[in-house]
Design a protein around this motif. Structure first.
Motif: not given
Length: 347
Positions: A67-76
Protein backbone atom coordinates in the motif's frame (compact mmCIF):
# COMPACT_ATOMS: atom_id res chain seq x y z
CA UNK A 1 22.12 -17.25 -6.71
CA UNK A 2 23.34 -18.06 -10.22
CA UNK A 3 22.33 -21.72 -9.97
CA UNK A 4 19.31 -21.29 -7.75
CA UNK A 5 15.73 -20.19 -8.16
CA UNK A 6 14.39 -17.21 -6.27
CA UNK A 7 10.71 -17.25 -5.44
CA UNK A 8 9.12 -14.08 -4.23
CA UNK A 9 5.67 -13.84 -2.68
CA UNK A 10 3.53 -12.58 0.17
CA UNK A 11 2.91 -15.54 2.50
CA UNK A 12 1.73 -14.55 6.00
CA UNK A 13 -0.47 -17.53 6.75
CA UNK A 14 -3.28 -19.48 5.11
CA UNK A 15 -2.83 -19.96 1.37
CA UNK A 16 0.59 -18.30 1.23
CA UNK A 17 2.08 -20.48 3.95
CA UNK A 18 0.46 -23.62 2.52
CA UNK A 19 1.97 -22.82 -0.90
CA UNK A 20 5.46 -22.46 0.59
CA UNK A 21 5.07 -25.81 2.33
CA UNK A 22 4.10 -27.50 -0.94
CA UNK A 23 6.93 -25.90 -2.89
CA UNK A 24 9.53 -26.94 -0.32
CA UNK A 25 8.10 -30.45 -0.23
CA UNK A 26 9.17 -30.86 -3.86
CA UNK A 27 12.65 -31.45 -2.51
CA UNK A 28 14.40 -29.10 -4.93
CA UNK A 29 17.73 -28.01 -3.44
CA UNK A 30 17.91 -25.09 -5.87
CA UNK A 31 14.68 -23.50 -4.65
CA UNK A 32 15.08 -20.33 -2.62
CA UNK A 33 12.08 -18.56 -1.12
CA UNK A 34 11.86 -14.87 -0.37
CA UNK A 35 8.84 -13.93 1.73
CA UNK A 36 7.86 -10.28 1.26
CA UNK A 37 5.67 -9.27 4.19
CA UNK A 38 4.27 -6.14 5.83
CA UNK A 39 4.23 -7.60 9.34
CA UNK A 40 7.71 -8.90 10.10
CA UNK A 41 6.67 -10.66 13.31
CA UNK A 42 4.28 -12.82 11.32
CA UNK A 43 6.93 -13.26 8.65
CA UNK A 44 9.39 -14.59 11.24
CA UNK A 45 6.73 -16.95 12.53
CA UNK A 46 6.03 -18.23 9.01
CA UNK A 47 9.75 -18.72 8.38
CA UNK A 48 10.09 -20.64 11.66
CA UNK A 49 7.24 -22.97 10.70
CA UNK A 50 8.81 -23.66 7.30
CA UNK A 51 12.26 -24.33 8.72
CA UNK A 52 10.84 -26.66 11.36
CA UNK A 53 9.47 -28.95 8.66
CA UNK A 54 12.28 -28.24 6.15
CA UNK A 55 15.50 -27.50 8.13
CA UNK A 56 17.67 -27.24 5.01
CA UNK A 57 15.37 -24.79 3.22
CA UNK A 58 16.60 -21.38 2.07
CA UNK A 59 13.98 -18.88 3.27
CA UNK A 60 14.69 -15.15 3.20
CA UNK A 61 12.51 -12.33 4.52
CA UNK A 62 11.85 -8.91 3.05
CA UNK A 63 9.85 -6.08 4.58
CA UNK A 64 7.32 -4.61 2.16
CA UNK A 65 3.91 -2.95 2.33
CA UNK A 66 2.24 -2.88 -1.10
CA UNK A 67 0.00 0.00 0.00
CA UNK A 68 3.08 2.24 0.25
CA UNK A 69 4.92 3.38 -2.88
CA UNK A 70 8.15 4.11 -1.01
CA UNK A 71 8.02 0.73 0.78
CA UNK A 72 7.70 -1.10 -2.55
CA UNK A 73 10.59 0.90 -4.01
CA UNK A 74 12.85 0.15 -1.04
CA UNK A 75 11.94 -3.53 -1.00
CA UNK A 76 12.64 -3.92 -4.71
CA UNK A 77 15.98 -2.15 -4.32
CA UNK A 78 16.89 -4.46 -1.43
CA UNK A 79 15.88 -7.54 -3.40
CA UNK A 80 18.03 -6.47 -6.36
CA UNK A 81 20.93 -5.94 -3.99
CA UNK A 82 20.61 -9.46 -2.56
CA UNK A 83 19.72 -11.49 -5.65
CA UNK A 84 20.65 -11.66 -9.32
CA UNK A 85 17.65 -13.58 -10.65
CA UNK A 86 13.95 -14.10 -10.08
CA UNK A 87 12.03 -16.99 -11.61
CA UNK A 88 8.61 -16.86 -9.96
CA UNK A 89 6.82 -13.85 -8.53
CA UNK A 90 3.64 -14.73 -6.63
CA UNK A 91 1.45 -11.64 -6.29
CA UNK A 92 -0.75 -12.56 -3.36
CA UNK A 93 -1.10 -9.44 -1.15
CA UNK A 94 -4.71 -8.41 -0.74
CA UNK A 95 -7.11 -6.68 1.62
CA UNK A 96 -10.88 -6.30 1.91
CA UNK A 97 -11.25 -3.56 4.56
CA UNK A 98 -14.40 -2.79 6.51
CA UNK A 99 -16.69 -5.29 4.78
CA UNK A 100 -20.34 -4.46 5.27
CA UNK A 101 -22.83 -7.33 5.25
CA UNK A 102 -26.36 -6.92 3.94
CA UNK A 103 -27.93 -9.10 6.62
CA UNK A 104 -31.30 -9.31 4.88
CA UNK A 105 -29.72 -10.43 1.60
CA UNK A 106 -27.50 -12.90 3.49
CA UNK A 107 -30.36 -14.76 5.21
CA UNK A 108 -32.46 -14.69 2.06
CA UNK A 109 -29.54 -16.26 0.22
CA UNK A 110 -29.22 -19.03 2.81
CA UNK A 111 -32.63 -20.34 1.80
CA UNK A 112 -32.42 -19.80 -1.95
CA UNK A 113 -30.81 -21.29 -5.03
CA UNK A 114 -28.20 -18.52 -4.84
CA UNK A 115 -26.52 -19.84 -1.69
CA UNK A 116 -23.52 -21.30 -3.54
CA UNK A 117 -22.87 -18.15 -5.55
CA UNK A 118 -23.37 -16.02 -2.44
CA UNK A 119 -20.74 -17.81 -0.39
CA UNK A 120 -18.23 -18.30 -3.21
CA UNK A 121 -18.34 -14.74 -4.59
CA UNK A 122 -20.04 -12.48 -2.06
CA UNK A 123 -22.21 -11.04 -4.84
CA UNK A 124 -25.16 -9.08 -3.51
CA UNK A 125 -24.24 -9.28 0.17
CA UNK A 126 -20.90 -7.47 0.58
CA UNK A 127 -19.78 -3.88 0.19
CA UNK A 128 -16.63 -2.22 1.53
CA UNK A 129 -15.61 1.20 2.80
CA UNK A 130 -12.23 2.02 1.31
CA UNK A 131 -9.48 4.13 2.87
CA UNK A 132 -6.73 6.40 1.53
CA UNK A 133 -2.99 5.73 1.77
CA UNK A 134 -0.23 8.19 2.66
CA UNK A 135 0.37 8.46 -1.09
CA UNK A 136 -3.23 9.69 -1.56
CA UNK A 137 -4.23 6.47 -3.34
CA UNK A 138 -7.28 4.35 -2.66
CA UNK A 139 -6.11 1.74 -0.17
CA UNK A 140 -7.55 -1.38 -1.80
CA UNK A 141 -6.36 -0.32 -5.27
CA UNK A 142 -2.86 0.44 -3.95
CA UNK A 143 -2.55 -2.77 -1.93
CA UNK A 144 -4.17 -5.26 -4.28
CA UNK A 145 -3.04 -3.88 -7.65
CA UNK A 146 -0.86 -0.80 -7.97
CA UNK A 147 1.77 -1.87 -5.43
CA UNK A 148 2.20 -5.12 -7.36
CA UNK A 149 2.46 -3.22 -10.65
CA UNK A 150 5.21 -0.99 -9.24
CA UNK A 151 7.03 -4.04 -7.89
CA UNK A 152 7.00 -5.69 -11.31
CA UNK A 153 8.31 -2.51 -12.92
CA UNK A 154 11.07 -2.19 -10.33
CA UNK A 155 12.12 -5.85 -10.68
CA UNK A 156 11.97 -5.83 -14.47
CA UNK A 157 15.78 -6.19 -14.84
CA UNK A 158 15.63 -9.52 -12.96
CA UNK A 159 12.39 -10.73 -14.51
CA UNK A 160 13.39 -10.01 -18.10
CA UNK A 161 16.89 -11.44 -18.50
CA UNK A 162 18.23 -12.84 -21.73
CA UNK A 163 17.88 -16.62 -21.90
CA UNK A 164 15.63 -16.74 -18.83
CA UNK A 165 11.90 -17.44 -18.52
CA UNK A 166 10.11 -15.87 -15.55
CA UNK A 167 6.54 -16.10 -14.37
CA UNK A 168 4.10 -13.77 -12.61
CA UNK A 169 1.24 -15.51 -10.80
CA UNK A 170 -1.64 -13.34 -9.57
CA UNK A 171 -4.09 -14.43 -6.90
CA UNK A 172 -7.41 -13.17 -8.19
CA UNK A 173 -10.91 -14.05 -7.03
CA UNK A 174 -14.30 -15.28 -8.17
CA UNK A 175 -15.39 -11.88 -6.85
CA UNK A 176 -13.66 -10.18 -9.82
CA UNK A 177 -16.55 -8.71 -11.81
CA UNK A 178 -16.53 -6.44 -14.86
CA UNK A 179 -19.57 -4.60 -13.44
CA UNK A 180 -17.50 -3.36 -10.48
CA UNK A 181 -14.71 -1.93 -12.66
CA UNK A 182 -14.69 1.46 -14.41
CA UNK A 183 -11.84 2.66 -16.62
CA UNK A 184 -12.75 6.24 -15.72
CA UNK A 185 -12.32 5.40 -12.03
CA UNK A 186 -9.63 2.71 -11.83
CA UNK A 187 -9.14 3.35 -8.10
CA UNK A 188 -12.87 2.80 -7.50
CA UNK A 189 -13.19 6.04 -5.54
CA UNK A 190 -16.86 6.37 -6.43
CA UNK A 191 -18.01 2.82 -5.77
CA UNK A 192 -18.69 0.37 -2.94
CA UNK A 193 -16.91 -2.74 -4.30
CA UNK A 194 -13.20 -1.82 -4.34
CA UNK A 195 -12.12 -5.44 -3.76
CA UNK A 196 -14.04 -6.74 -6.77
CA UNK A 197 -12.77 -3.83 -8.88
CA UNK A 198 -9.13 -4.44 -7.89
CA UNK A 199 -9.34 -8.16 -8.64
CA UNK A 200 -10.95 -7.59 -12.02
CA UNK A 201 -8.21 -5.03 -12.74
CA UNK A 202 -5.56 -7.64 -11.91
CA UNK A 203 -7.15 -9.98 -14.47
CA UNK A 204 -6.92 -7.21 -17.08
CA UNK A 205 -3.37 -6.27 -16.11
CA UNK A 206 -2.18 -9.85 -16.42
CA UNK A 207 -3.33 -9.89 -20.04
CA UNK A 208 -1.63 -6.55 -20.76
CA UNK A 209 1.63 -7.73 -19.18
CA UNK A 210 1.65 -10.78 -21.45
CA UNK A 211 1.16 -8.49 -24.45
CA UNK A 212 4.12 -6.30 -23.49
CA UNK A 213 6.54 -8.76 -21.89
CA UNK A 214 6.20 -12.23 -23.45
CA UNK A 215 8.87 -11.44 -26.03
CA UNK A 216 11.22 -10.67 -23.12
CA UNK A 217 10.59 -14.06 -21.52
CA UNK A 218 8.14 -12.86 -18.85
CA UNK A 219 4.71 -14.51 -18.61
CA UNK A 220 1.72 -13.71 -16.43
CA UNK A 221 -1.07 -15.99 -15.18
CA UNK A 222 -4.09 -15.60 -12.91
CA UNK A 223 -5.48 -18.05 -10.37
CA UNK A 224 -8.57 -18.27 -8.18
CA UNK A 225 -8.15 -20.23 -4.91
CA UNK A 226 -11.87 -20.85 -4.49
CA UNK A 227 -13.78 -20.39 -1.24
CA UNK A 228 -11.10 -20.95 1.41
CA UNK A 229 -11.49 -20.54 5.17
CA UNK A 230 -8.74 -18.03 6.02
CA UNK A 231 -8.47 -14.84 8.09
CA UNK A 232 -9.75 -12.86 5.10
CA UNK A 233 -12.89 -15.03 5.05
CA UNK A 234 -13.46 -14.72 8.80
CA UNK A 235 -13.00 -10.94 8.66
CA UNK A 236 -15.88 -10.64 6.19
CA UNK A 237 -18.15 -11.28 9.17
CA UNK A 238 -16.08 -9.90 12.08
CA UNK A 239 -18.99 -10.10 14.55
CA UNK A 240 -19.93 -13.63 13.51
CA UNK A 241 -19.34 -15.92 16.55
CA UNK A 242 -16.57 -18.48 16.06
CA UNK A 243 -18.85 -21.36 17.04
CA UNK A 244 -21.22 -20.49 14.17
CA UNK A 245 -18.37 -20.83 11.67
CA UNK A 246 -17.71 -24.26 13.21
CA UNK A 247 -21.37 -25.21 12.84
CA UNK A 248 -21.36 -24.09 9.20
CA UNK A 249 -18.35 -26.18 8.21
CA UNK A 250 -20.32 -29.45 7.75
CA UNK A 251 -22.74 -27.47 5.57
CA UNK A 252 -19.86 -26.18 3.46
CA UNK A 253 -18.51 -29.71 3.00
CA UNK A 254 -21.94 -30.89 1.89
CA UNK A 255 -22.18 -27.97 -0.55
CA UNK A 256 -18.83 -29.03 -2.02
CA UNK A 257 -20.46 -32.20 -3.32
CA UNK A 258 -22.22 -30.04 -5.90
CA UNK A 259 -19.97 -26.93 -5.84
CA UNK A 260 -16.31 -27.68 -6.55
CA UNK A 261 -15.34 -24.04 -5.87
CA UNK A 262 -15.64 -24.72 -2.12
CA UNK A 263 -11.98 -25.66 -1.64
CA UNK A 264 -12.27 -24.70 2.07
CA UNK A 265 -8.71 -25.58 3.18
CA UNK A 266 -5.57 -23.53 2.37
CA UNK A 267 -3.94 -26.70 1.03
CA UNK A 268 -6.72 -27.15 -1.54
CA UNK A 269 -6.70 -23.43 -2.29
CA UNK A 270 -3.05 -23.62 -3.41
CA UNK A 271 -3.74 -26.26 -6.07
CA UNK A 272 -3.69 -23.85 -9.04
CA UNK A 273 -0.72 -21.92 -7.62
CA UNK A 274 1.29 -25.11 -7.29
CA UNK A 275 0.11 -26.47 -10.65
CA UNK A 276 1.33 -23.34 -12.45
CA UNK A 277 4.75 -23.75 -10.83
CA UNK A 278 5.14 -27.02 -12.77
CA UNK A 279 3.97 -25.73 -16.17
CA UNK A 280 5.82 -24.18 -19.07
CA UNK A 281 4.48 -20.61 -18.94
CA UNK A 282 4.58 -20.15 -22.72
CA UNK A 283 2.01 -22.96 -23.04
CA UNK A 284 -0.58 -21.24 -20.83
CA UNK A 285 -3.65 -19.33 -22.02
CA UNK A 286 -3.38 -15.58 -21.15
CA UNK A 287 -7.19 -15.31 -21.22
CA UNK A 288 -7.70 -18.12 -18.70
CA UNK A 289 -8.05 -17.94 -14.95
CA UNK A 290 -6.76 -21.15 -13.38
CA UNK A 291 -9.13 -22.26 -10.62
CA UNK A 292 -8.32 -24.39 -7.60
CA UNK A 293 -11.21 -26.82 -7.26
CA UNK A 294 -12.07 -29.69 -4.92
CA UNK A 295 -14.41 -32.63 -5.30
CA UNK A 296 -16.68 -33.99 -2.60
CA UNK A 297 -14.03 -36.64 -1.95
CA UNK A 298 -11.48 -33.92 -1.12
CA UNK A 299 -9.51 -34.47 -4.31
CA UNK A 300 -8.18 -31.09 -5.45
CA UNK A 301 -7.45 -30.20 -9.06
CA UNK A 302 -6.91 -27.23 -11.41
CA UNK A 303 -9.24 -26.11 -14.17
CA UNK A 304 -8.84 -23.17 -16.59
CA UNK A 305 -11.86 -20.92 -17.20
CA UNK A 306 -12.07 -18.04 -19.65
CA UNK A 307 -11.96 -14.60 -18.04
CA UNK A 308 -14.43 -11.87 -18.96
CA UNK A 309 -11.68 -9.56 -20.26
CA UNK A 310 -10.66 -8.02 -23.57
CA UNK A 311 -7.39 -6.73 -24.98
CA UNK A 312 -8.58 -3.17 -25.59
CA UNK A 313 -9.67 -2.60 -21.98
CA UNK A 314 -6.49 -4.21 -20.67
CA UNK A 315 -4.38 -1.84 -22.79
CA UNK A 316 -6.29 1.20 -21.52
CA UNK A 317 -5.72 0.10 -17.93
CA UNK A 318 -2.03 -0.55 -18.58
CA UNK A 319 -1.55 2.94 -20.02
CA UNK A 320 -3.33 4.53 -17.08
CA UNK A 321 -1.17 2.62 -14.62
CA UNK A 322 1.95 3.78 -16.45
CA UNK A 323 0.70 7.35 -16.21
CA UNK A 324 -0.03 6.98 -12.49
CA UNK A 325 3.40 5.42 -11.98
CA UNK A 326 5.01 8.47 -13.58
CA UNK A 327 3.01 10.76 -11.30
CA UNK A 328 3.89 8.98 -8.05
CA UNK A 329 7.57 8.77 -9.01
CA UNK A 330 7.54 12.51 -9.62
CA UNK A 331 6.01 13.10 -6.20
CA UNK A 332 8.67 10.96 -4.57
CA UNK A 333 11.46 13.03 -6.10
CA UNK A 334 9.80 16.24 -4.85
CA UNK A 335 9.45 15.10 -1.22
CA UNK A 336 12.20 15.04 1.45
CA UNK A 337 13.90 11.67 1.77
CA UNK A 338 13.10 11.34 5.49
CA UNK A 339 9.37 11.57 4.69
CA UNK A 340 9.46 7.92 3.56
CA UNK A 341 11.13 6.29 6.54
CA UNK A 342 7.86 5.10 8.07
CA UNK A 343 5.37 4.02 5.38
CA UNK A 344 1.74 3.67 6.35
CA UNK A 345 0.94 0.29 7.85
CA UNK A 346 4.59 -0.77 8.38
CA UNK A 347 5.55 -2.52 11.58
Amino acid sequence: MINSRALYGFPFSGIGLALCERLLSRGSRSLRLCLACRNMRRAEAARSVLLTSHPAAQVDLLHMDTSSVSSVMRAAQEFRRRHDRLDYLYLNAGIMPNPQLNVTAFFKGLFSSKIITMFSTGVGILTQKDGVTSDSLSEVFATNLFGHFLLIRELEPLLCRAGQTSQLIWTSSSNAHRSAFNLEDIQHEGGTQPYSSSKYASDLLSLALNTHYNKQGLYSSVICPGFVMTNLTYNILPSFPAFLWTLLMPVFFLIRIIANTFTLTPQNGTEALFWLFKQKPESLDPYAKYHSLASGLVNSYTQPRKMDIDLETSEFLYERLLQLESEVRQKLTEQPKDAHRHPAGSE
